[in-house]
Scaffold this active site. Structure first.
Site, PDB file in Angstrom:
ATOM      1  N   GLU A  17       1.003  -1.149  -0.011  1.00  0.00           N
ATOM      2  CA  GLU A  17      -0.278   0.198  -0.207  1.00  0.00           C
ATOM      3  C   GLU A  17       0.487   1.798   0.150  1.00  0.00           C
ATOM      4  OE1 GLU A  17      -3.207   0.116   2.425  1.00  0.00           O
ATOM      5  OE2 GLU A  17      -1.693   2.021   3.700  1.00  0.00           O
ATOM      6  N   TYR A  49      -7.066   7.394  -0.335  1.00  0.00           N
ATOM      7  CA  TYR A  49      -7.544   8.330  -0.819  1.00  0.00           C
ATOM      8  C   TYR A  49      -7.939   8.840   0.481  1.00  0.00           C
ATOM      9  CZ  TYR A  49     -11.696  10.439  -2.793  1.00  0.00           C
ATOM     10  OH  TYR A  49     -13.099  11.024  -3.613  1.00  0.00           O
ATOM     11  N   ALA A  51      -8.545  11.596   3.756  1.00  0.00           N
ATOM     12  CA  ALA A  51      -9.524  11.593   4.822  1.00  0.00           C
ATOM     13  C   ALA A  51     -10.313  13.143   4.284  1.00  0.00           C
ATOM     14  CB  ALA A  51      -8.863  11.881   6.139  1.00  0.00           C
ATOM     15  N   ARG A 107     -16.026   3.020   3.230  1.00  0.00           N
ATOM     16  CA  ARG A 107     -16.523   4.733   4.202  1.00  0.00           C
ATOM     17  C   ARG A 107     -16.047   5.732   4.458  1.00  0.00           C
ATOM     18  NH1 ARG A 107     -18.625   4.900  10.205  1.00  0.00           N
ATOM     19  NH2 ARG A 107     -16.641   5.520   9.997  1.00  0.00           N
ATOM     20  N   GLY A 108     -14.536   5.696   5.594  1.00  0.00           N
ATOM     21  CA  GLY A 108     -13.533   7.453   5.367  1.00  0.00           C
ATOM     22  C   GLY A 108     -14.145   7.191   7.148  1.00  0.00           C
ATOM     23  N   ALA A 126     -19.829   1.800   4.200  1.00  0.00           N
ATOM     24  CA  ALA A 126     -19.752   1.657   2.974  1.00  0.00           C
ATOM     25  C   ALA A 126     -20.264   0.829   2.097  1.00  0.00           C
ATOM     26  CB  ALA A 126     -17.783   0.916   3.869  1.00  0.00           C
ATOM     27  N   HIS A 151     -13.961  -2.661  14.645  1.00  0.00           N
ATOM     28  CA  HIS A 151     -14.286  -1.297  13.964  1.00  0.00           C
ATOM     29  C   HIS A 151     -14.126  -0.631  16.190  1.00  0.00           C
ATOM     30  CE1 HIS A 151     -15.490   2.779  12.059  1.00  0.00           C
ATOM     31  NE2 HIS A 151     -14.644   2.251  11.987  1.00  0.00           N
ATOM     32  N   GLN A 214       5.780   6.072  15.562  1.00  0.00           N
ATOM     33  CA  GLN A 214       4.940   5.675  14.882  1.00  0.00           C
ATOM     34  C   GLN A 214       3.689   5.351  15.685  1.00  0.00           C
ATOM     35  OE1 GLN A 214       6.211   3.513  11.730  1.00  0.00           O
ATOM     36  NE2 GLN A 214       4.810   3.142  10.778  1.00  0.00           N
ATOM     37  N   LYS A 274       7.639   3.996   1.271  1.00  0.00           N
ATOM     38  CA  LYS A 274       9.355   4.148   1.796  1.00  0.00           C
ATOM     39  C   LYS A 274      10.063   2.598   1.670  1.00  0.00           C
ATOM     40  CE  LYS A 274       8.889   6.271   6.514  1.00  0.00           C
ATOM     41  NZ  LYS A 274       8.441   5.430   7.344  1.00  0.00           N
TER      42      LYS A 274
HETATM   43  P1  FAD Z   1     -17.937   0.261   6.900  1.00  0.00           P
HETATM   44  O1  FAD Z   1     -18.132  -0.632   6.541  1.00  0.00           O
HETATM   45  O2  FAD Z   1     -19.192   1.497   6.461  1.00  0.00           O
HETATM   46  O3  FAD Z   1     -18.170   0.957   8.669  1.00  0.00           O
HETATM   47  C1  FAD Z   1     -18.338   1.605   9.581  1.00  0.00           C
HETATM   48  C2  FAD Z   1     -18.809   1.181  10.876  1.00  0.00           C
HETATM   49  O4  FAD Z   1     -20.255   1.309  10.495  1.00  0.00           O
HETATM   50  C3  FAD Z   1     -18.868  -0.206  11.499  1.00  0.00           C
HETATM   51  O5  FAD Z   1     -18.199  -0.497  12.849  1.00  0.00           O
HETATM   52  C4  FAD Z   1     -19.637  -1.038  11.203  1.00  0.00           C
HETATM   53  O6  FAD Z   1     -19.871  -1.846  11.589  1.00  0.00           O
HETATM   54  C5  FAD Z   1     -20.863  -0.051  11.020  1.00  0.00           C
HETATM   55  N1  FAD Z   1     -21.920  -0.529  10.408  1.00  0.00           N
HETATM   56  C6  FAD Z   1     -21.996  -1.071   8.781  1.00  0.00           C
HETATM   57  N2  FAD Z   1     -22.621  -0.746   8.453  1.00  0.00           N
HETATM   58  C7  FAD Z   1     -23.412  -0.398   9.614  1.00  0.00           C
HETATM   59  C8  FAD Z   1     -25.597  -0.767   9.432  1.00  0.00           C
HETATM   60  N3  FAD Z   1     -26.011  -1.313   8.455  1.00  0.00           N
HETATM   61  N4  FAD Z   1     -25.346   0.059  10.522  1.00  0.00           N
HETATM   62  C9  FAD Z   1     -24.857   0.568  11.564  1.00  0.00           C
HETATM   63  N5  FAD Z   1     -23.648   0.168  11.753  1.00  0.00           N
HETATM   64  C10 FAD Z   1     -23.128  -0.544  10.274  1.00  0.00           C
HETATM   65  N6  FAD Z   1      -9.992   5.393   5.119  1.00  0.00           N
HETATM   66  C11 FAD Z   1      -9.415   7.057   4.115  1.00  0.00           C
HETATM   67  O7  FAD Z   1      -9.393   7.675   5.174  1.00  0.00           O
HETATM   68  N7  FAD Z   1      -8.878   6.242   3.020  1.00  0.00           N
HETATM   69  C12 FAD Z   1      -8.118   5.173   3.016  1.00  0.00           C
HETATM   70  O8  FAD Z   1      -7.472   5.109   1.598  1.00  0.00           O
HETATM   71  C13 FAD Z   1      -8.466   4.522   3.411  1.00  0.00           C
HETATM   72  N8  FAD Z   1      -8.061   3.401   3.098  1.00  0.00           N
HETATM   73  C14 FAD Z   1      -8.477   2.152   4.559  1.00  0.00           C
HETATM   74  C15 FAD Z   1      -7.102   0.619   4.143  1.00  0.00           C
HETATM   75  C16 FAD Z   1      -8.002  -0.161   5.319  1.00  0.00           C
HETATM   76  C17 FAD Z   1      -8.040  -1.767   4.365  1.00  0.00           C
HETATM   77  C18 FAD Z   1      -8.085  -0.174   6.234  1.00  0.00           C
HETATM   78  C19 FAD Z   1      -8.947  -1.356   7.158  1.00  0.00           C
HETATM   79  C20 FAD Z   1      -9.106   1.350   6.425  1.00  0.00           C
HETATM   80  C21 FAD Z   1      -8.877   2.201   5.391  1.00  0.00           C
HETATM   81  N9  FAD Z   1      -9.385   3.519   5.726  1.00  0.00           N
HETATM   82  C22 FAD Z   1      -9.241   4.663   5.118  1.00  0.00           C
HETATM   83  C23 FAD Z   1      -9.949   3.549   6.829  1.00  0.00           C
HETATM   84  C24 FAD Z   1     -11.315   3.837   7.066  1.00  0.00           C
HETATM   85  O9  FAD Z   1     -11.848   4.693   6.435  1.00  0.00           O
HETATM   86  C25 FAD Z   1     -12.034   4.383   8.931  1.00  0.00           C
HETATM   87  O10 FAD Z   1     -11.397   2.771   9.156  1.00  0.00           O
HETATM   88  C26 FAD Z   1     -13.778   4.015   8.395  1.00  0.00           C
HETATM   89  O11 FAD Z   1     -13.817   3.933   9.761  1.00  0.00           O
HETATM   90  C27 FAD Z   1     -14.479   2.699   8.178  1.00  0.00           C
HETATM   91  O12 FAD Z   1     -15.036   3.038   6.960  1.00  0.00           O
HETATM   92  P2  FAD Z   1     -14.624   1.459   6.492  1.00  0.00           P
HETATM   93  O13 FAD Z   1     -15.500   0.972   5.357  1.00  0.00           O
HETATM   94  O14 FAD Z   1     -14.949  -0.073   7.230  1.00  0.00           O
HETATM   95  O15 FAD Z   1     -16.269   1.729   7.055  1.00  0.00           O
END
Ligand code: FAD
Length: 290
Positions: A17, A49, A51, A107-108, A126, A151, A214, A274
């Protein structure tokens, strides 16, 4: 090439990544670092992507450059929490036009600003972005994020995994995990996911910690448990940058070997742009990766 196709291979592989620049001024240095990493021929590279969507253009520019100049397949991250539907549809169109086949639908993070004011934001989770990507008609391979230590907003595994299942049912074809420092946490999590009927590939995401500063940020962001062995290593070497780097790479190497030895075929490394860290890891694993 689609990541689900790459994952069908029996070969042990590693993917990396990288993150895009925040401004024009750092574009060239990030481009150079990501090209150096791509020249090591990982199975694929993901490009994050920023924040709030601040680096959307750079995400695509860096991903396209890696693909074109080095022939390495890329995975473009996309977040939806701070966007309206038209903006997301435009982003999806741009990803398609850039020739990128793989998208990590996220989701972000809910920033303090977003918690106060979500006007103009059309997405909550998401899974909604996954549905939009599916409905766009582009033949994307869609991935999502998952959390071996749940999460940060989730109350328990049961709820977190139920929501993850909704995301997979919406069209996620593979999942990449948040970082973890104890492989047993990952193995237990895999069991829980399989038991819940989530059968897509789960790619462990591993962060080499090579700098004492870190640690706190990484742990806070990821909610990760820090094993005592790792804490001792940081206590001992955290103030000595060269020693900490060597110890951090050794710890990650061992973690990766453990994953391969337990039947995991692809490991995703958070390289933090890096090349030296990616190179050291590949050297340590050269005979294992073949
Ligand atoms: P989701 O899958 O939507 O989940 C978020 C929370 O909502 C979870 O607690 C889930 O249980 C809950 N939830 C989901 N659906 C529902 C529902 N229907 N009702 C109630 N609760 C629900 N961030 C960035 O800004 N840019 C990046 O490029 C980036 N890359 C990442 C790559 C990886 C591998 C990981 C693990 C994280 C990354 N993140 C990134 C961080 C990520 O955006 C955050 O962790 C964010 O808070 C959650 O994103 P998600 O897509 O997992 O969300």
């Amino acid at each position: 090439m689609k990541i689900t196709e790459l994952l069908k291979s029996d070969k042990l592989t590693m993917s990396f990544e990288v993150f895009p620049p925040k401004t024009d001024t750092s574009f060239e240095s990030v481009k150079k670092a990501t090209e150096e990493i791509a020249q090591m021929r990982p199975a694929y590279m993901s490009v994050t992507y920023g924040a709030g969507g601040g680096t959307s253009k750079y995400t695509l520019d860096i991903a396209q450059n890696i693909m074109k100049t080095c022939g390495v397949p890329t995975l473009a991250h996309l977040t939806c929490i701070s966007s309206d539907r038209d903006t997301i549809h435009q982003r999806i169109k741009e990803i398609k036009e850039a020739g990128i086949k793989n998208v990590l639908a996220l989701r972000g993070d809910l920033t303090p600003e977003l918690m106060l004011d979500r006007s103009g934001c059309d997405y909550q989770y998401a899974a909604e972005l996954v549905r939009d990507l599916k409905e766009s008609g582009a033949d994307f391979c869609i991935g999502g994020a998952c959390y071996p230590e749940i999460h940060i907003e989730s109350k328990n595994y049961r709820e977190d995994i139920a929501h993850l299942k909704e995301k997979v049912d919406a069209g996620c074809e593979f999942l990449t995990t948040q970082m973890f420092f104890d492989n047993n946490i990952f193995y237990n999590y895999m069991w829980k996911l399989r038991e819940a009927g989530i059968n897509v590939p789960i790619i462990p995401g591993i962060m080499p910690i090579t700098n004492g500063n870190q640690i706190d940020r990484a742990i806070k962001l990821s909610n990760s448990f820090m094993p005592r062995r790792f804490r001792m290593l940081v206590d001992k070497f955290g103030d000595n940058p060269d020693a900490m780097k060597q110890a951090g790479i050794a710890y990650t190497t061992e973690q990766v070997i453990g994953l391969y030895a337990n039947g995991i075929k692809n490991v995703h490394i958070y390289t933090m742009n890096k090349p030296d860290i990616a190179k050291a890891l590949l050297e340590n694993l050269s005979d294992i990766l073949g």
